[in-house]
Design an enzyme around this catalytic site. Structure first.
Site, PDB file in Angstrom:
ATOM      1  N   ARG A  10      -2.830  11.459   7.209  1.00  0.00           N
ATOM      2  CA  ARG A  10      -2.056  10.435   6.508  1.00  0.00           C
ATOM      3  C   ARG A  10      -1.801   9.280   7.470  1.00  0.00           C
ATOM      4  NH1 ARG A  10       4.142  10.181   4.125  1.00  0.00           N
ATOM      5  NH2 ARG A  10       3.807   8.208   3.018  1.00  0.00           N
ATOM      6  N   HIS A  11      -1.918   8.055   6.979  1.00  0.00           N
ATOM      7  CA  HIS A  11      -1.713   6.863   7.828  1.00  0.00           C
ATOM      8  C   HIS A  11      -0.350   6.899   8.497  1.00  0.00           C
ATOM      9  CE1 HIS A  11       1.140   5.052   5.015  1.00  0.00           C
ATOM     10  NE2 HIS A  11       0.338   5.438   4.038  1.00  0.00           N
ATOM     11  N   GLY A  12      -0.197   6.104   9.552  1.00  0.00           N
ATOM     12  CA  GLY A  12       1.073   6.005  10.259  1.00  0.00           C
ATOM     13  C   GLY A  12       2.162   5.368   9.404  1.00  0.00           C
ATOM     14  N   GLN A  13       3.388   5.575   9.820  1.00  0.00           N
ATOM     15  CA  GLN A  13       4.535   5.040   9.084  1.00  0.00           C
ATOM     16  C   GLN A  13       4.448   3.518   8.945  1.00  0.00           C
ATOM     17  OE1 GLN A  13       8.498   4.171  10.865  1.00  0.00           O
ATOM     18  NE2 GLN A  13       9.148   5.998   9.759  1.00  0.00           N
ATOM     19  N   TYR A  15       6.412  -0.182   7.029  1.00  0.00           N
ATOM     20  CA  TYR A  15       7.722  -0.700   6.646  1.00  0.00           C
ATOM     21  C   TYR A  15       8.086  -0.307   5.218  1.00  0.00           C
ATOM     22  CZ  TYR A  15       8.102  -3.193  11.000  1.00  0.00           C
ATOM     23  OH  TYR A  15       8.214  -3.486  12.340  1.00  0.00           O
ATOM     24  N   ASN A  17       7.285   2.424   3.827  1.00  0.00           N
ATOM     25  CA  ASN A  17       7.710   3.822   3.898  1.00  0.00           C
ATOM     26  C   ASN A  17       9.198   3.924   4.211  1.00  0.00           C
ATOM     27  OD1 ASN A  17       4.628   4.938   5.499  1.00  0.00           O
ATOM     28  ND2 ASN A  17       5.171   4.957   3.330  1.00  0.00           N
ATOM     29  N   ARG A  60      -3.106  -0.536   6.700  1.00  0.00           N
ATOM     30  CA  ARG A  60      -2.396   0.603   7.279  1.00  0.00           C
ATOM     31  C   ARG A  60      -3.339   1.768   7.560  1.00  0.00           C
ATOM     32  NH1 ARG A  60      -1.112   0.457   1.762  1.00  0.00           N
ATOM     33  NH2 ARG A  60      -1.070   2.428   0.591  1.00  0.00           N
ATOM     34  N   GLU A  88      -4.817   4.604  -2.094  1.00  0.00           N
ATOM     35  CA  GLU A  88      -3.755   5.360  -2.741  1.00  0.00           C
ATOM     36  C   GLU A  88      -3.767   5.067  -4.236  1.00  0.00           C
ATOM     37  OE1 GLU A  88      -1.904   7.772  -3.211  1.00  0.00           O
ATOM     38  OE2 GLU A  88      -0.284   7.584  -1.736  1.00  0.00           O
ATOM     39  N   PHE A  90      -2.886   3.554  -7.689  1.00  0.00           N
ATOM     40  CA  PHE A  90      -2.444   2.204  -8.027  1.00  0.00           C
ATOM     41  C   PHE A  90      -1.234   2.304  -8.948  1.00  0.00           C
ATOM     42  CE2 PHE A  90      -3.167  -1.858 -10.585  1.00  0.00           C
ATOM     43  CZ  PHE A  90      -2.541  -2.642  -9.640  1.00  0.00           C
ATOM     44  N   TYR A  91      -0.108   1.715  -8.516  1.00  0.00           N
ATOM     45  CA  TYR A  91       1.145   1.819  -9.257  1.00  0.00           C
ATOM     46  C   TYR A  91       1.382   0.643 -10.199  1.00  0.00           C
ATOM     47  CZ  TYR A  91       2.023   5.396  -5.732  1.00  0.00           C
ATOM     48  OH  TYR A  91       1.921   6.503  -4.909  1.00  0.00           O
TER      49      TYR A  91
END
Length: 219
Positions: A10-13, A15, A17, A60, A88, A90-91
């Site tokens: 999983r990508h790094g943390q 903003y 997040n 990211r 990811e 799509f929202y």
């Protein structure tokens, strides 16, 4: 192709997040913690010989991949192959919105006001369907649309003629995508109420027969 060993990180943390915002096709930079975490993951994987690397075309994911590859001591691969197939979920209208509020609007009409409630009562797949229903533009991906896209990503890896049997492949992924993979392929062995941590490692075995989960959310 018999099988490929996928090291899915999983990508790094970022903003978004720490702000608890939905971050699908939208993007925010890695925090310093996210950069440091990606470097730590890279150090743990430094002696794994990667034959290829893939990630979504979000910054990211690309930055996380480059930090991990830069730390690697055995691979010639220094840049990931990027593709929208690995993005990811799509929202839609809810991109960048408060996560809890968005899932409330999606789930409350069905009696399940939180993402955890939707997941435990229905499924993570159904959460995608509910969010598309709640999207006033109906642009958010439902479960079928999501998997049609993501499956093309795994097919892209399978089609790489340079990958021999038992090759190691780095894949930088996303939180809800990892949960979705565990729901679909984890055979009920994993606690889906716990989100995978930024920088965590999940290991998959990819073959022509499908996907097998070896481990999930390792730190």
């Amino acid at each position: 192709m018999a099988k490929l060993n996928l090291y899915v990180v999983r990508h790094g943390q970022t903003y978004f997040n720490i702000f608890n915002k939905l971050q699908g096709w939208s993007n925010s930079p890695l925090t310093q913690k996210g950069i440091d975490g990606a470097k730590e993951t890279g150090a743990k994987l430094a002696n794994i010989h990667f034959d290829a690397a893939y990630c979504s075309d979000t910054t990211r994911a690309m930055e996380t991949a480059r930090l991990i590859l830069a730390a690697n001591q055995t691979s010639k691969v220094k840049e990931p192959v990027t593709s929208p197939f690995f993005r990811e979920e799509f929202y839609g209208y809810y991109e960048g919105n408060d996560m809890d509020q968005a899932w409330y609007l999606a789930g409350a009409p069905h009696g399940v006001p939180t993402f955890k409630d939707i997941q435990s009562t229905y499924s993570i797949g159904k959460a995608k369907d509910f969010l598309k229903e709640a999207d006033p533009f109906h642009l958010a991906e439902n479960n079928d649309e999501y998997w049609q896209r993501v499956d093309q990503g795994f097919e892209l890896i399978r089609e790489n003629q340079e990958l021999a049997d038992d090759a190691n492949v780095l894949l930088i992924s996303h939180g809800n995508t990892l949960l979705s993979l565990m729901e679909r392929y984890g055979e009920g062995k994993y606690d889906l109420s716990k989100r995978p941590e930024n920088g965590s490692l999940t290991r998959l075995e990819l073959s022509d027969d499908g996907i097998k989960v070896i481990s999930y959310n390792e730190k």
